[in-house]
Design a protein around this motif. Structure first.
Motif, PDB file in Angstrom:
ATOM      1  N   MET A 118       0.807  -1.214   0.000  1.00  0.00           N
ATOM      2  CA  MET A 118       0.000   0.000   0.000  1.00  0.00           C
ATOM      3  C   MET A 118       0.840   1.263   0.000  1.00  0.00           C
ATOM      4  N   LYS A 119       1.937   1.257  -0.750  1.00  0.00           N
ATOM      5  CA  LYS A 119       2.828   2.401  -0.747  1.00  0.00           C
ATOM      6  C   LYS A 119       3.200   2.827  -2.166  1.00  0.00           C
ATOM      7  N   GLY A 120       3.534   4.091  -2.274  1.00  0.00           N
ATOM      8  CA  GLY A 120       4.098   4.619  -3.503  1.00  0.00           C
ATOM      9  C   GLY A 120       3.117   4.721  -4.651  1.00  0.00           C
ATOM     10  N   ASP A 121       3.661   4.883  -5.849  1.00  0.00           N
ATOM     11  CA  ASP A 121       2.844   5.049  -7.045  1.00  0.00           C
ATOM     12  C   ASP A 121       2.374   3.725  -7.620  1.00  0.00           C
ATOM     13  N   GLY A 122       2.913   2.630  -7.114  1.00  0.00           N
ATOM     14  CA  GLY A 122       2.474   1.322  -7.568  1.00  0.00           C
ATOM     15  C   GLY A 122       3.235   0.813  -8.780  1.00  0.00           C
ATOM     16  N   ILE A 123       3.047  -0.464  -9.043  1.00  0.00           N
ATOM     17  CA  ILE A 123       3.593  -1.106 -10.237  1.00  0.00           C
ATOM     18  C   ILE A 123       2.545  -0.933 -11.321  1.00  0.00           C
ATOM     19  N   ARG A 124       2.901  -0.221 -12.382  1.00  0.00           N
ATOM     20  CA  ARG A 124       1.892   0.235 -13.332  1.00  0.00           C
ATOM     21  C   ARG A 124       1.978  -0.444 -14.702  1.00  0.00           C
ATOM     22  N   GLN A 125       0.808  -0.579 -15.302  1.00  0.00           N
ATOM     23  CA  GLN A 125       0.688  -1.143 -16.642  1.00  0.00           C
ATOM     24  C   GLN A 125      -0.226  -0.236 -17.458  1.00  0.00           C
ATOM     25  N   LYS A 126       0.250   0.235 -18.600  1.00  0.00           N
ATOM     26  CA  LYS A 126      -0.586   1.068 -19.469  1.00  0.00           C
ATOM     27  C   LYS A 126      -1.623   0.199 -20.171  1.00  0.00           C
ATOM     28  N   VAL A 127      -2.859   0.666 -20.200  1.00  0.00           N
ATOM     29  CA  VAL A 127      -3.942  -0.043 -20.871  1.00  0.00           C
ATOM     30  C   VAL A 127      -4.772   0.959 -21.663  1.00  0.00           C
ATOM     31  N   THR A 128      -5.567   0.433 -22.601  1.00  0.00           N
ATOM     32  CA  THR A 128      -6.395   1.288 -23.440  1.00  0.00           C
ATOM     33  C   THR A 128      -7.807   0.730 -23.518  1.00  0.00           C
ATOM     34  N   ALA A 129      -8.781   1.594 -23.296  1.00  0.00           N
ATOM     35  CA  ALA A 129     -10.182   1.247 -23.522  1.00  0.00           C
ATOM     36  C   ALA A 129     -10.527   1.734 -24.922  1.00  0.00           C
ATOM     37  N   THR A 130     -10.916   0.818 -25.792  1.00  0.00           N
ATOM     38  CA  THR A 130     -11.082   1.126 -27.213  1.00  0.00           C
ATOM     39  C   THR A 130     -12.536   1.366 -27.572  1.00  0.00           C
ATOM     40  N   GLY A 131     -12.720   1.889 -28.771  1.00  0.00           N
ATOM     41  CA  GLY A 131     -14.075   2.104 -29.278  1.00  0.00           C
ATOM     42  C   GLY A 131     -14.568   3.498 -28.956  1.00  0.00           C
ATOM     43  N   GLN A 132     -15.849   3.679 -29.120  1.00  0.00           N
ATOM     44  CA  GLN A 132     -16.471   4.966 -28.858  1.00  0.00           C
ATOM     45  C   GLN A 132     -17.325   4.874 -27.605  1.00  0.00           C
ATOM     46  N   ASN A 133     -17.416   5.976 -26.898  1.00  0.00           N
ATOM     47  CA  ASN A 133     -18.275   6.010 -25.718  1.00  0.00           C
ATOM     48  C   ASN A 133     -19.727   5.950 -26.155  1.00  0.00           C
ATOM     49  N   SER A 134     -20.480   5.145 -25.454  1.00  0.00           N
ATOM     50  CA  SER A 134     -21.864   4.889 -25.841  1.00  0.00           C
ATOM     51  C   SER A 134     -22.706   6.158 -25.818  1.00  0.00           C
ATOM     52  N   ALA A 135     -23.493   6.336 -26.875  1.00  0.00           N
ATOM     53  CA  ALA A 135     -24.412   7.479 -26.928  1.00  0.00           C
ATOM     54  C   ALA A 135     -25.853   7.034 -26.678  1.00  0.00           C
ATOM     55  N   LYS A 136     -26.053   5.733 -26.467  1.00  0.00           N
ATOM     56  CA  LYS A 136     -27.419   5.253 -26.276  1.00  0.00           C
ATOM     57  C   LYS A 136     -27.959   5.688 -24.917  1.00  0.00           C
ATOM     58  N   PRO A 137     -29.259   5.920 -24.854  1.00  0.00           N
ATOM     59  CA  PRO A 137     -29.848   6.367 -23.592  1.00  0.00           C
ATOM     60  C   PRO A 137     -29.659   5.318 -22.497  1.00  0.00           C
ATOM     61  N   GLY A 138     -29.363   5.777 -21.299  1.00  0.00           N
ATOM     62  CA  GLY A 138     -29.238   4.864 -20.176  1.00  0.00           C
ATOM     63  C   GLY A 138     -30.549   4.765 -19.430  1.00  0.00           C
ATOM     64  N   ASP A 139     -30.533   4.053 -18.323  1.00  0.00           N
ATOM     65  CA  ASP A 139     -31.710   3.933 -17.483  1.00  0.00           C
ATOM     66  C   ASP A 139     -31.970   5.296 -16.842  1.00  0.00           C
ATOM     67  N   PRO A 140     -33.125   5.897 -17.062  1.00  0.00           N
ATOM     68  CA  PRO A 140     -33.386   7.228 -16.489  1.00  0.00           C
ATOM     69  C   PRO A 140     -33.327   7.245 -14.971  1.00  0.00           C
ATOM     70  N   ARG A 141     -33.575   6.111 -14.341  1.00  0.00           N
ATOM     71  CA  ARG A 141     -33.484   6.049 -12.879  1.00  0.00           C
ATOM     72  C   ARG A 141     -32.036   6.209 -12.416  1.00  0.00           C
ATOM     73  N   LEU A 142     -31.109   5.656 -13.203  1.00  0.00           N
ATOM     74  CA  LEU A 142     -29.702   5.811 -12.853  1.00  0.00           C
ATOM     75  C   LEU A 142     -29.211   7.217 -13.173  1.00  0.00           C
ATOM     76  N   ASP A 143     -29.717   7.782 -14.259  1.00  0.00           N
ATOM     77  CA  ASP A 143     -29.374   9.170 -14.570  1.00  0.00           C
ATOM     78  C   ASP A 143     -29.817  10.083 -13.433  1.00  0.00           C
ATOM     79  N   LYS A 144     -31.001   9.823 -12.915  1.00  0.00           N
ATOM     80  CA  LYS A 144     -31.516  10.620 -11.789  1.00  0.00           C
ATOM     81  C   LYS A 144     -30.651  10.411 -10.553  1.00  0.00           C
TER      82      LYS A 144
END
Length: 379
Positions: A112-138
């Protein structure tokens, strides 16, 4: 706050795996076999793949080392996307989180110390534009409002505390100390997500990184309760605390908040209780741990209550269990109230070993089902 973080951090391992790959897809709740596997030990942080589709993601973490570890997912600037604490040797952790398209780093922090042992990763694609659950939006909108309200309400209370420090009023500052921390403790995961504010405001002495100057509440706590005096340095630190809290107040509205980050944040607050408040480490000089404890649980409960309409529909048994365990923990905390105390609770050094064990057991009983909330609201 926890003993050590990125900038000073906490405990153990964390989160995220995948939503849909075309064809062989993850389920929307993050369940399935296509999770990102993270194997941590004392010197390595192995990630099963460094590229994955953006969306609801799941990390399955296993600690094969000899030290307690934690796992973070960082966006640029060390902004915390998600984290998981207190992953002991030989144990596993599994959390669902929402990750937008972009570049990230996964960090394992053995010890639990320092900056940690790090690995670069990438989330690919496009961020979703579809409507989500309005209850969660609220729920997200209401939680964002709640986080801002807590920051806004904290400032005048912290200013009262700082004014007492600057006036050299030790007893007045002691009375104002715990009360000034409540709003922060209720919404700490939001503050931590920025990466740079928490180490200035809430770090303990044993959580300092090499070369870091100790500032914030706990530095003043030590001066008030252990040293019993206020000097020129403490008066400057009081001004610095208000400057840093105003920075937090201004930035709360820019925090990235999702339904899964709310759920994971609730679990993080319970981890805060388990690793700092129950042990008495957080407020080691003032012994005002129970006020922090109550605020952490209140913050976790707020997230759950806002997410409950969806969670109760998707997983009724989980919702029933969470209702039960929150009620039990609040009832247990009520037994330690003290109307004569400025913060409303007994000093934690007066709480006996058996009562501490009961509190710890109640926290653990709540933490287990709470760890499943993110999967229950993932869409």
């Amino acid at each position: 706050m926890r003993a050590v973080r990125p900038r000073g951090a906490a405990t153990a391992a964390a989160v995220v795996a995948l939503l849909a790959l075309s064809g062989c897809a993850e389920k929307a709740d993050g369940s399935g076999s296509d999770a990102i596997q993270i194997t941590a030990n004392d010197s390595e942080c192995k990630v099963s793949r460094t590229s994955f589709p953006a969306g609801h993601v799941r990390l399955k973490v296993e600690n094969k080392g000899s030290k307690v570890t934690e796992v973070y997912v960082y966006a640029p600037g060390d902004r915390i996307v998600t984290e998981r604490e207190n992953i002991g040797p030989g144990t596993k952790a599994d959390i669902v989180a929402e990750v937008k398209a972009g570049a990230y780093e996964i960090a394992c922090k053995p010890g639990m110390k320092g900056d940690g042992i790090r690995q670069k990763v990438t989330a690919t694609g496009q961020n979703s534009a579809k409507p989500g659950d309005p209850r969660l939006d609220k729920a997200v909108a209401e939680y964002r409002k709640y986080a801002q309200e807590q920051a806004d309400e904290t400032l005048p209370k912290a200013e009262k505390f700082a004014a007492a420090v600057k006036a050299g009023d030790v007893e007045g500052a002691k009375k104002a100390y715990a009360v000034s921390r409540v709003g922060w403790e209720r919404t700490e995961p939001v503050a931590e997500s920025f990466g740079d504010i928490d180490p200035k405001v809430d770090v303990r002495e044993d959580g300092l990184e090499q070369g870091q100057t100790w500032t914030g509440w706990h530095r003043l706590e030590k001066a008030l309760w252990k040293d019993g005096k206020i000097g020129p340095e403490e008066k400057k630190l009081a001004d610095q605390l208000i400057t840093d809290l105003r920075d937090w107040q201004k930035r709360v509205g820019t925090a990235e908040i999702t339904a899964t980050s709310m759920a994971n944040g609730a679990k993080e607050l319970l981890d805060e209780v388990a690793t700092g408040k129950v042990t008495g480490e957080e407020e080691r000089y003032s012994h005002t741990d129970l006020a922090d404890f109550q605020a952490n649980v209140e913050g976790a409960h707020k997230s759950y209550e806002l997410l409950k309409p969806v969670a109760a529909q998707k997983d009724p048994a989980l919702s029933t269990e969470l209702d039960k365990q929150f009620k039990a923990l609040f009832a247990l905390l009520d037994k330690h109230r003290d109307k004569g105390s400025p913060d409303g609770f007994a000093a934690y050094d007066k709480v006996g070993k058996d009562d501490r064990k009961k509190l710890s057991d109640a926290v653990n009983a709540l933490a287990e089902p709470l760890s499943k909330l993110a999967a229950a609201v993932a869409t």
